[in-house]
Design a protein around this motif. Structure first.
Motif, PDB file in Angstrom:
ATOM      1  N   ASP A 198     -10.838   6.640  -6.512  1.00 33.68           N
ATOM      2  CA  ASP A 198     -12.287   6.433  -6.548  1.00 33.68           C
ATOM      3  C   ASP A 198     -12.858   6.317  -5.142  1.00 33.68           C
ATOM      4  OD1 ASP A 198     -12.271   6.459  -9.284  1.00 33.68           O
ATOM      5  OD2 ASP A 198     -12.280   4.265  -9.516  1.00 33.68           O
ATOM      6  N   GLY A 199     -13.920   7.088  -4.902  1.00 36.37           N
ATOM      7  CA  GLY A 199     -14.635   7.011  -3.638  1.00 36.37           C
ATOM      8  C   GLY A 199     -14.047   7.857  -2.529  1.00 36.37           C
ATOM      9  N   GLN A 200     -12.854   8.348  -2.698  1.00 37.72           N
ATOM     10  CA  GLN A 200     -12.221   9.163  -1.656  1.00 37.72           C
ATOM     11  C   GLN A 200     -12.242  10.631  -2.051  1.00 37.72           C
ATOM     12  OE1 GLN A 200      -8.270   7.584  -0.957  1.00 37.72           O
ATOM     13  NE2 GLN A 200      -9.030   5.939   0.337  1.00 37.72           N
ATOM     14  N   PRO A 201     -12.181  11.523  -1.063  1.00 39.78           N
ATOM     15  CA  PRO A 201     -12.143  11.274   0.369  1.00 39.78           C
ATOM     16  C   PRO A 201     -13.536  10.967   0.916  1.00 39.78           C
ATOM     17  CG  PRO A 201     -12.163  13.626  -0.007  1.00 39.78           C
ATOM     18  CD  PRO A 201     -12.110  12.978  -1.364  1.00 39.78           C
ATOM     19  N   TYR A 202     -13.589  10.452   2.132  1.00 36.69           N
ATOM     20  CA  TYR A 202     -14.862  10.099   2.735  1.00 36.69           C
ATOM     21  C   TYR A 202     -15.494  11.273   3.467  1.00 36.69           C
ATOM     22  CZ  TYR A 202     -13.057   5.463   1.738  1.00 36.69           C
ATOM     23  OH  TYR A 202     -12.536   4.371   1.104  1.00 36.69           O
ATOM     24  N   LEU A 203     -14.682  12.164   3.989  1.00 36.62           N
ATOM     25  CA  LEU A 203     -15.212  13.331   4.701  1.00 36.62           C
ATOM     26  C   LEU A 203     -15.775  14.350   3.718  1.00 36.62           C
ATOM     27  CD1 LEU A 203     -12.234  13.894   7.177  1.00 36.62           C
ATOM     28  CD2 LEU A 203     -14.475  12.913   7.750  1.00 36.62           C
ATOM     29  N   THR A 491       3.729   9.537   8.210  1.00 34.36           N
ATOM     30  CA  THR A 491       3.611  10.997   8.232  1.00 34.36           C
ATOM     31  C   THR A 491       2.431  11.474   9.061  1.00 34.36           C
ATOM     32  OG1 THR A 491       2.341  11.073   6.167  1.00 34.36           O
ATOM     33  CG2 THR A 491       4.733  11.183   5.976  1.00 34.36           C
ATOM     34  N   GLY A 492       1.643  10.549   9.604  1.00 29.60           N
ATOM     35  CA  GLY A 492       0.626  10.879  10.588  1.00 29.60           C
ATOM     36  C   GLY A 492      -0.328  11.982  10.197  1.00 29.60           C
ATOM     37  N   LEU A 493      -0.381  13.044  11.001  1.00 26.88           N
ATOM     38  CA  LEU A 493      -1.306  14.153  10.747  1.00 26.88           C
ATOM     39  C   LEU A 493      -0.940  14.931   9.488  1.00 26.88           C
ATOM     40  CD1 LEU A 493      -1.865  15.590  14.346  1.00 26.88           C
ATOM     41  CD2 LEU A 493      -3.369  14.080  13.029  1.00 26.88           C
ATOM     42  N   SER A 494       0.233  14.704   8.937  1.00 29.75           N
ATOM     43  CA  SER A 494       0.627  15.359   7.680  1.00 29.75           C
ATOM     44  C   SER A 494       0.361  14.479   6.467  1.00 29.75           C
ATOM     45  CB  SER A 494       2.108  15.744   7.723  1.00 29.75           C
ATOM     46  OG  SER A 494       2.336  16.742   8.686  1.00 29.75           O
ATOM     47  N   SER A 495      -0.412  13.405   6.643  1.00 31.01           N
ATOM     48  CA  SER A 495      -0.899  12.642   5.490  1.00 31.01           C
ATOM     49  C   SER A 495      -2.144  13.335   4.955  1.00 31.01           C
ATOM     50  CB  SER A 495      -1.195  11.195   5.887  1.00 31.01           C
ATOM     51  OG  SER A 495      -2.201  11.145   6.880  1.00 31.01           O
ATOM     52  N   ASN A 496      -2.720  12.808   3.862  1.00 29.17           N
ATOM     53  CA  ASN A 496      -3.754  13.591   3.170  1.00 29.17           C
ATOM     54  C   ASN A 496      -5.171  13.413   3.702  1.00 29.17           C
ATOM     55  OD1 ASN A 496      -4.615  11.131   2.107  1.00 29.17           O
ATOM     56  ND2 ASN A 496      -3.757  11.503   0.079  1.00 29.17           N
ATOM     57  N   PHE A 497      -5.393  12.503   4.648  1.00 25.02           N
ATOM     58  CA  PHE A 497      -6.704  12.256   5.254  1.00 25.02           C
ATOM     59  C   PHE A 497      -7.748  11.749   4.250  1.00 25.02           C
ATOM     60  CE2 PHE A 497      -6.768  14.911   9.432  1.00 25.02           C
ATOM     61  CZ  PHE A 497      -5.573  14.338   9.825  1.00 25.02           C
TER      62      PHE A 497
END
Length: 504
Positions: A198-203, A491-497
């Protein structure tokens, strides 16, 4: 008031621009083994699990999981109310199909897949992995990079995977959907309004900007044309300068799961590389401190052997190869080397640091009596030569993926020494003692015993020197300070954002 403002800021949407290089061949998870591909596909596709900075297993599409008392059944309860981007409901059949496809297509499952007897949908939202032998690393192996979950209604039955027409319009469960791909320029993703959190993603939008050269990416970050760039996509000597810019942030977190390991593939099937003395000589010829300080601008740590210091079961007592040119010369003379020219394939497409590294390596080899030269080529030809095992030496770095059973054993087990993959045991290294140690360690459920077995394996592999170790790479992430919640797990930049937002 502060909490209310923070929540409000997270709801405002916005656009994030991330540098991506090299440009992936596909937007479907599992098609390509390139790290850049995983950074892209992780926004659209998800795995059963994700991982904390300390490599703790965390839920992804899996809501909960348990292992049977005999360690031969691993049962996963799936998250309810998840839908694919095309509106179809996600269920256990999707996981079964994903495993059936990826067991054959994904090199990250090379060691685990043969130990899985069956994967069954034991309920609408329940999947049971039945194992031939215990696989204590299974939860770490079922990551997005090992088992990306793809839809059964598209890839089930006899439907092709890599050549499926649906690959042009990828359908995942992730927080973003593919909107546009202008080859050589950008890849545009947009918000998945039906995402299961719920509410995601923000972008609202996420752009992956394709800039072909590292200097161009540096300028783009400096001028604000991109918001995020990994040091792996920069000239490493530029990292410190860019991090000092007004409005810039830098973090070295987010690589714990991957632990990138740099080395030279060595074709153990060909003379003189079939002689352990020659391989040891090449290792002694490498000044890893010089490589760290001059080539990688301080962003690497000298390695001792096959397992990195951030990976589980690392043994810091493994005796590595400190630079010793005299020892290297002695071993060259004691080997079967006859003075022939050997060719090194540089991974120049990874950046100019790798070209400089190759030039150093050729000179370092010549200094100890090894006649080396460079054989440069484009990425496609480079990977094909590795897949065909048609090479002498080749630069590479690979991810260790948290547990040796996933990212290390695949490079040293005899069963993985087969042509076709440019990733697994390209060295064609075969050693019965190594096989016995790794197979025992990969299946040992007692943690103390597993630790000791991996220690023995590390020392055996280091002694045999099937590859030339160079360093554990460090790839800090640079980003503008308006970008919040960018690096939140291992996982840094390979996470789902999904929880990334822009603060005005």
């Amino acid at each position: 008031m502060g909490l209310a403002m923070s929540a409000s800021a997270q709801q405002q949407g916005g656009t994030l621009k991330v540098a991506l290089s090299p440009e992936p061949p596909s937007a479907v998870a599992g098609v390509s083994g390139l790290g850049a591909a995983e950074i892209l596909t992780s926004k659209m596709f998800e795995g059963l699990f994700t991982y904390g900075f300390d490599l703790t297993v965390l839920p992804g599409l899996a809501a909960s999981w348990e292992t049977s008392d005999d360690n031969l059944k691993f049962t996963v309860q799936l998250k309810p109310d998840v839908r694919w981007h095309d509106g179809e409901a996600f269920d256990s059949a999707d996981v079964v199909t994903s495993f059936n496809v990826m067991a054959a297509a994904n090199p990250n499952l090379a060691v685990i897949a043969p130990q899985v007897a069956s994967v069954e949908a034991t309920g609408p939202l329940e999947v049971t992995f039945s194992l031939k032998n215990p696989v204590p690393a299974l939860a770490h192996g079922l990551s997005l990079g090992g088992l990306p979950i793809i839809p059964d209604h598209i890839y089930g039955g006899d439907a092709p995977f890599r050549d499926n027409p649906a690959n042009d319009t990828p359908v995942g469960t992730g927080p973003f959907k593919l909107a546009e791909w202008e080859k050589g320029n950008f890849i545009k993703l947009v918000r998945n309004d039906d995402y299961h959190v719920d509410g995601q993603p923000y972008l609202n939008e996420l752009f992956f900007v394709i800039i072909p050269d590292s200097q161009g990416r540096s300028v783009a970050f400096e001028q604000g044309a991109i918001d995020v760039v990994s040091a792996s996509n920069l000239e490493l000597f530029d990292v410190e300068r860019l991090a000092a810019l007004d409005g810039a942030q830098i973090t070295d977190k987010g690589w714990e799961f991957f632990s990138p390991h740099a080395f030279l593939w060595v074709n153990n099937e060909k003379a003189p590389f079939d002689d352990p003395n020659f391989r040891r000589a090449m290792n002694f010829a490498m000044d890893k401190d010089f490589i760290r300080d001059v080539v990688f601008s301080g962003l690497s740590t000298p390695t001792k052997g096959p397992i990195g210091s951030k990976t589980r079961f690392f043994d810091d007592q493994t005796e590595g190869y400190a630079y010793d040119a005299d020892k290297a010369r002695e071993l060259v003379k004691a080997s079967n080397y006859d003075g022939r020219e050997i060719q090194l394939m540089p991974a120049s497409f990874l950046g100019s640091s790798w070209s400089r590294l190759a030039e150093y390596q050729v000179q370092a080899f010549k200094d100890v009596g090894i006649n080396a030269s460079l054989n440069s080529m484009d990425p496609g030809a480079f990977l094909k030569r590795l897949g065909d095992r048609d090479y002498d030496l080749a630069q590479m770095y690979l991810y260790q993926r948290a547990d040796p059973a996933i990212g290390v054993s695949r490079n040293f087990l005899s069963i993985a020494a087969v042509a076709g993959s440019p990733w697994n045991n390209v060295a064609m290294y075969k050693d019965t003692e190594t096989d016995a140690l790794l197979n025992s360690a990969d299946g040992e459920v007692d943690n103390a015993k597993r630790t000791e077995l991996y220690s023995q394996a590390q020392r055996r592999i280091a002694d045999q020197a099937p590859v030339v170790w160079l360093g554990e790479l460090q790839f800090p992430t640079l980003y503008k300070d308006k970008v919040k919640n960018l690096i939140t797990n291992g996982t840094g930049l390979s996470s789902n954002f999904a929880d990334v937002y822009i603060e005005d």
